[in-house]
Scaffold this active site. Structure first.
Site, PDB file in Angstrom:
ATOM      1  N   LYS A   8      -3.046 -27.749  23.379  1.00 30.73           N
ATOM      2  CA  LYS A   8      -3.593 -28.487  22.237  1.00 30.73           C
ATOM      3  C   LYS A   8      -5.055 -28.122  21.976  1.00 30.73           C
ATOM      4  O   LYS A   8      -5.871 -28.087  22.895  1.00 30.73           O
ATOM      5  CB  LYS A   8      -3.492 -29.995  22.519  1.00 30.73           C
ATOM      6  CG  LYS A   8      -3.985 -30.858  21.357  1.00 30.73           C
ATOM      7  CD  LYS A   8      -3.962 -32.340  21.723  1.00 30.73           C
ATOM      8  CE  LYS A   8      -4.546 -33.169  20.585  1.00 30.73           C
ATOM      9  NZ  LYS A   8      -4.660 -34.587  20.932  1.00 30.73           N
ATOM     10  N   ASP A  19      -7.581 -32.366  24.094  1.00 31.28           N
ATOM     11  CA  ASP A  19      -7.576 -33.458  25.075  1.00 31.28           C
ATOM     12  C   ASP A  19      -6.196 -33.797  25.619  1.00 31.28           C
ATOM     13  O   ASP A  19      -5.965 -34.920  26.043  1.00 31.28           O
ATOM     14  CB  ASP A  19      -8.167 -34.709  24.421  1.00 31.28           C
ATOM     15  CG  ASP A  19      -7.298 -35.181  23.260  1.00 31.28           C
ATOM     16  OD1 ASP A  19      -6.939 -34.341  22.410  1.00 31.28           O
ATOM     17  OD2 ASP A  19      -6.954 -36.371  23.195  1.00 31.28           O
ATOM     18  N   CYS A  20      -5.263 -32.851  25.617  1.00 34.53           N
ATOM     19  CA  CYS A  20      -3.905 -33.180  26.089  1.00 34.53           C
ATOM     20  C   CYS A  20      -3.834 -33.072  27.614  1.00 34.53           C
ATOM     21  O   CYS A  20      -4.003 -31.986  28.171  1.00 34.53           O
ATOM     22  CB  CYS A  20      -2.907 -32.218  25.444  1.00 34.53           C
ATOM     23  SG  CYS A  20      -1.282 -32.254  26.201  1.00 34.53           S
ATOM     24  N   LYS A  47       0.277 -27.162  12.591  1.00 31.88           N
ATOM     25  CA  LYS A  47       0.818 -26.180  13.541  1.00 31.88           C
ATOM     26  C   LYS A  47       1.130 -24.850  12.842  1.00 31.88           C
ATOM     27  O   LYS A  47       1.743 -24.847  11.776  1.00 31.88           O
ATOM     28  CB  LYS A  47       2.084 -26.741  14.195  1.00 31.88           C
ATOM     29  CG  LYS A  47       1.782 -27.909  15.108  1.00 31.88           C
ATOM     30  CD  LYS A  47       3.026 -28.673  15.513  1.00 31.88           C
ATOM     31  CE  LYS A  47       2.636 -29.922  16.274  1.00 31.88           C
ATOM     32  NZ  LYS A  47       3.701 -30.908  16.316  1.00 31.88           N
ATOM     33  N   LYS A 209      -5.406 -44.429  18.304  1.00 36.71           N
ATOM     34  CA  LYS A 209      -4.425 -45.255  19.022  1.00 36.71           C
ATOM     35  C   LYS A 209      -5.040 -46.593  19.418  1.00 36.71           C
ATOM     36  O   LYS A 209      -4.351 -47.605  19.531  1.00 36.71           O
ATOM     37  CB  LYS A 209      -3.933 -44.518  20.274  1.00 36.71           C
ATOM     38  CG  LYS A 209      -3.245 -43.191  19.950  1.00 36.71           C
ATOM     39  CD  LYS A 209      -2.800 -42.475  21.214  1.00 36.71           C
ATOM     40  CE  LYS A 209      -2.151 -41.147  20.933  1.00 36.71           C
ATOM     41  NZ  LYS A 209      -3.106 -40.066  20.631  1.00 36.71           N
TER      42      LYS A 209
END
Length: 212
Positions: A8, A19-20, A47, A209
């Site tokens: 990512k 940040d994955c 993507k 989130k």
């Protein structure tokens, strides 16, 4: 021959490592095994066409083995262990699930808007269980040598430290000294320093989130 891996890219910075934690786990494994690799940064909100052609599900990380692209960090790590057995990162089966509930309990606490809903206590309980394990078996999950469980936990504990510190002004209690020492050991490793996302990208990744 370098191994190709897609991971990512950072939110808002497509040329920077993102940040994955699952992408980082795969990169940590490559680094610890000293396997040369070529990294493709994937902007997950836009993507590239070639990436979706080789990997229709569009998830990261994916790694290329024998002309085939293989997803899922669990599968990737197991394959790397098989193909590059030295140094061994395999974990004894009785330690395989150590710390496995820390990440989901962290996410619940991070998203929680109600201080009395038990999510903080649930996270503390998981961290205390890790504390007891490290006290008996440390400094790493399987003693003095790092193993695959450590490489899975390291990015998750980093997210926990950065995101809870930023959004809740919360940190791992001083009383959990083995956990704190463990985090310090992991974060100071050269492999971790080379593969971690900058703190601002971890915060940017969690912001939608936390405050949807």
């Amino acid at each position: 021959m370098a191994v190709e891996i897609c991971v990512k890219a950072a939110v808002g910075a497509p040329n920077v490592l993102g940040d994955c934690p699952f992408s980082q786990r795969a990169l940590l494994t490559l680094e610890e095994k000293k396997v040369p690799y070529k990294m493709h940064l994937i902007n997950v909100s836009d993507k590239p066409k070639w990436f979706l052609e080789v990997n229709p599900e569009g998830k990261v990380p994916v790694i290329k083995f024998d002309e085939k692209w293989i997803p899922d960090s669990d599968v990737i790590v197991a394959l790397l262990e098989e193909k590059y057995p030295n140094p061994s990162l395999s974990t004894p089966s009785e330690f395989a699930s150590v710390g496995s509930k820390i990440f989901p309990t962290f996410v619940s606490f991070l998203k929680s808007k109600d201080a009395s809903d038990g999510t903080e206590q649930a996270l503390l309980d998981e961290l205390k269980a890790l504390e007891e394990h490290l006290k008996a078996h440390g400094p790493y999950v399987n003693g003095v040598n790092i193993c695959s469980v450590d490489l899975s936990l390291a990015p998750k504990l980093y997210h926990l430290e950065v995101a809870l510190g930023h959004f809740k002004k919360w940190s791992v209690p001083e009383s959990l000294s083995h956990v704190r020492n463990y985090m310090k050991l992991l974060f100071e490793r050269e492999s971790f320093q080379k593969t971690k996302a900058a703190k601002e990208y971890v915060i940017a990744g969690w912001a939608p989130k936390v405050n949807p």
